[in-house]
Design a protein around this motif. Sequence first.
Motif, PDB file in Angstrom:
ATOM      1  N   ALA A 149       0.862  -1.188   0.000  1.00 11.40           N
ATOM      2  CA  ALA A 149       0.000   0.000   0.000  1.00 11.40           C
ATOM      3  C   ALA A 149       0.902   1.243   0.000  1.00 11.40           C
ATOM      4  O   ALA A 149       2.052   1.170   0.436  1.00 11.40           O
ATOM      5  CB  ALA A 149      -0.876   0.001   1.244  1.00 11.40           C
ATOM      6  N   LYS A 174       5.926   2.119  -1.641  1.00  9.54           N
ATOM      7  CA  LYS A 174       4.886   1.344  -0.952  1.00  9.54           C
ATOM      8  C   LYS A 174       5.432   0.610   0.273  1.00  9.54           C
ATOM      9  O   LYS A 174       6.643   0.401   0.368  1.00  9.54           O
ATOM     10  CB  LYS A 174       4.295   0.325  -1.926  1.00  9.54           C
ATOM     11  CG  LYS A 174       3.563   1.013  -3.068  1.00  9.54           C
ATOM     12  CD  LYS A 174       2.750   0.042  -3.860  1.00  9.54           C
ATOM     13  CE  LYS A 174       1.771   0.838  -4.717  1.00  9.54           C
ATOM     14  NZ  LYS A 174       0.851  -0.018  -5.447  1.00  9.54           N
ATOM     15  N   GLN A 182      -4.627   3.274  -1.571  1.00  6.01           N
ATOM     16  CA  GLN A 182      -4.320   3.146  -3.007  1.00  6.01           C
ATOM     17  C   GLN A 182      -5.252   4.033  -3.827  1.00  6.01           C
ATOM     18  O   GLN A 182      -4.834   4.651  -4.802  1.00  6.01           O
ATOM     19  CB  GLN A 182      -4.463   1.674  -3.429  1.00  6.01           C
ATOM     20  CG  GLN A 182      -4.029   1.399  -4.870  1.00  6.01           C
ATOM     21  CD  GLN A 182      -2.560   1.735  -5.117  1.00  6.01           C
ATOM     22  OE1 GLN A 182      -1.708   1.404  -4.302  1.00  6.01           O
ATOM     23  NE2 GLN A 182      -2.277   2.436  -6.221  1.00  6.01           N
ATOM     24  N   TYR A 242      -3.922   7.453  -3.684  1.00 10.21           N
ATOM     25  CA  TYR A 242      -2.724   7.608  -4.524  1.00 10.21           C
ATOM     26  C   TYR A 242      -3.112   7.716  -6.005  1.00 10.21           C
ATOM     27  O   TYR A 242      -2.584   8.567  -6.730  1.00 10.21           O
ATOM     28  CB  TYR A 242      -1.759   6.435  -4.308  1.00 10.21           C
ATOM     29  CG  TYR A 242      -0.522   6.591  -5.163  1.00 10.21           C
ATOM     30  CD1 TYR A 242       0.426   7.570  -4.852  1.00 10.21           C
ATOM     31  CD2 TYR A 242      -0.338   5.816  -6.297  1.00 10.21           C
ATOM     32  CE1 TYR A 242       1.548   7.752  -5.654  1.00 10.21           C
ATOM     33  CE2 TYR A 242       0.779   5.987  -7.105  1.00 10.21           C
ATOM     34  CZ  TYR A 242       1.716   6.954  -6.780  1.00 10.21           C
ATOM     35  OH  TYR A 242       2.818   7.153  -7.587  1.00 10.21           O
ATOM     36  N   ASP A 243      -4.043   6.874  -6.425  1.00  9.42           N
ATOM     37  CA  ASP A 243      -4.471   6.924  -7.837  1.00  9.42           C
ATOM     38  C   ASP A 243      -5.055   8.302  -8.171  1.00  9.42           C
ATOM     39  O   ASP A 243      -4.803   8.853  -9.247  1.00  9.42           O
ATOM     40  CB  ASP A 243      -5.509   5.829  -8.123  1.00  9.42           C
ATOM     41  CG  ASP A 243      -4.897   4.436  -8.032  1.00  9.42           C
ATOM     42  OD1 ASP A 243      -3.642   4.328  -8.101  1.00  9.42           O
ATOM     43  OD2 ASP A 243      -5.655   3.456  -7.868  1.00  9.42           O
TER      44      ASP A 243
END
Length: 541
Positions: A359, A370, A385, A388-389
């Motif tokens: 993660a 990560k 996640q 982050y995306d």
Amino acid sequence: MHASPFTPIGSWRANGQAPAFEPEALLAAVARVREPSHVVREEKAGRLGVAFAGEFVPGSGANGAGYPLMATLPALYPEWLGDRSFLETHRVRFPYVSGAMANGIATSALVIAMAQAGMLGFFGAAGLSIDRIERALDEIEAALGRGGPPWGSNLIHSPNEPDLEEAVVDLYLRRGVRRVCASAFMSLTPAVVRYAISGLTAGPSGAVRRHNYVFAKISRPEVARRFLSPAPPEILRALLAQGRINAPEAELAARVPLAEDVTVEADSGGHTDNRPLTALFPTIVNLRDELVARHAYERPIRVGAAGGLGTPTAVAAAFSLGASYVLTGTVNQAAVESGLSAEGKRMLAQAGIADVMMAPAADMFELGVKVQVLKRGTMFAVRAQRLYDLYVRHESLESLGAEERAKIEAEILRAPAEEVWAETQRFFEVRDPREAARAERDPKHRMALVFRWYLGKSSRWAIAGDPDRCLDYQIWCGPAMGAFNAWTAGSFLAVPENRTIVQIARNLLEGAAVVTRAQQLRSYGVAVPPPAFDFRPRPLA
Ligand SMILES: Cc1cc2nc3c(=O)[nH]c(=O)nc-3n(C[C@H](O)[C@H](O)[C@H](O)COP(=O)(O)O)c2cc1C
């Protein structure tokens, strides 16, 4: 097979400890499986070993049992599994280290318990303020005394906060912390060089004496090379010019590697490159040998193993790879002395081997770094996640779109983004005003800091055991946890209150000695049955 005389090595056998194998079980099992390799027990002068016997000849044999003696295996102690110079240099009984765990999860109590049991523990200083670290040093020193059993603390590389790294080194030098675990370094900084070099002197024979020990934690050869080499001359020159080291120290630094203990970290909890130990460890050992030869160092450099060690078999495997010492992390988080909440420990106790995932990391979020975390029972990894995306695809919080923004505010942040930003801004104005100023100018950076608020808080919720945020707990965890749970299932170590840091360590070590002994017998041609490799956890004194 040749009879191998029992060669006493060292004084450990004099300490009255029981040897680490179960002769009765092994005798019975091996005798059942293959008669000609009947195993007899050798008991001489208080030593206990296993001996092979050849064909049965009634009335013959040195032991009078009718089996001529073919070879003997002396007793094996956990103390002997690693490198003896590790025990001597660091004044510990066992070649076993508990790794640092950030935000004080590796507590002062954990470090104290390790030291009192003859093992080395590193305090989890990463993420803590200087005051908080100093409080822990006070606690450790009060319990162990100055000049008492050795222990260490973490020096984590802080690319975003070089001043903090310097301040931690100042503190360690001022307080006489003689062992640090240097982690997350990609290249060397003046701070870590200063720590390693401070206090170098020449002994009466001219050999370089070291005052401070750096345990470099590495998972890449290029980083290992830096720690296995002498300090870079340009950094030494700068430190000398600033008066931060003296001329003899700078001169002696050319003759020693920066670190004399290098921990090779395979697939672990937290920051990891997910490499298998069997691939990484020999690579680093080769590199060590190359650099030792090139620099003609006066002393050996020890290479320890970490990552994925949660069972006796894994620990035995690490030692048979040639590890000078082993270091564990994930399994210690489940220990009584760990700073993780009871609820967090309960979640860890449920973990199977596949219940982990990578993660986004809070500290290097923008770089896409990560960490390995617990997946079962928490949504943290998936939510982090998602953040982050969004960070990668968007330029600012404003450009997320109303629907997306409302979703993350409702499901992840549980507060308006503006509110989170206001809190974050206040935090950085105290901690690092440059960050706050940069975020004012740069909306993408502001978005990163807001998302990092969630990643930072999620660790704190897990430590505090916030019941309202169970599903957001960020718990660093490697596959060792699932392996440990499977091994301990149904045993006394399955009970959370029994999982003390010392019982975990002693059982792993004792079990590793049993497994090693069984493997030694097998390698002599004895048909050793599977149960001989199965060490069940038990309370060890
Ligand atoms: C909860 C947790 C926190 C950690 N924090 C740190 C840290 O702050 N500094 C560090 O050098 N290593 C840290 N580690 C890594 C451990 O010290 C150790 O190297 C690693 O866990 C060993 O691999 P294993 O998890 O497979 O046992 C952490 C590990 C865990 C599980």
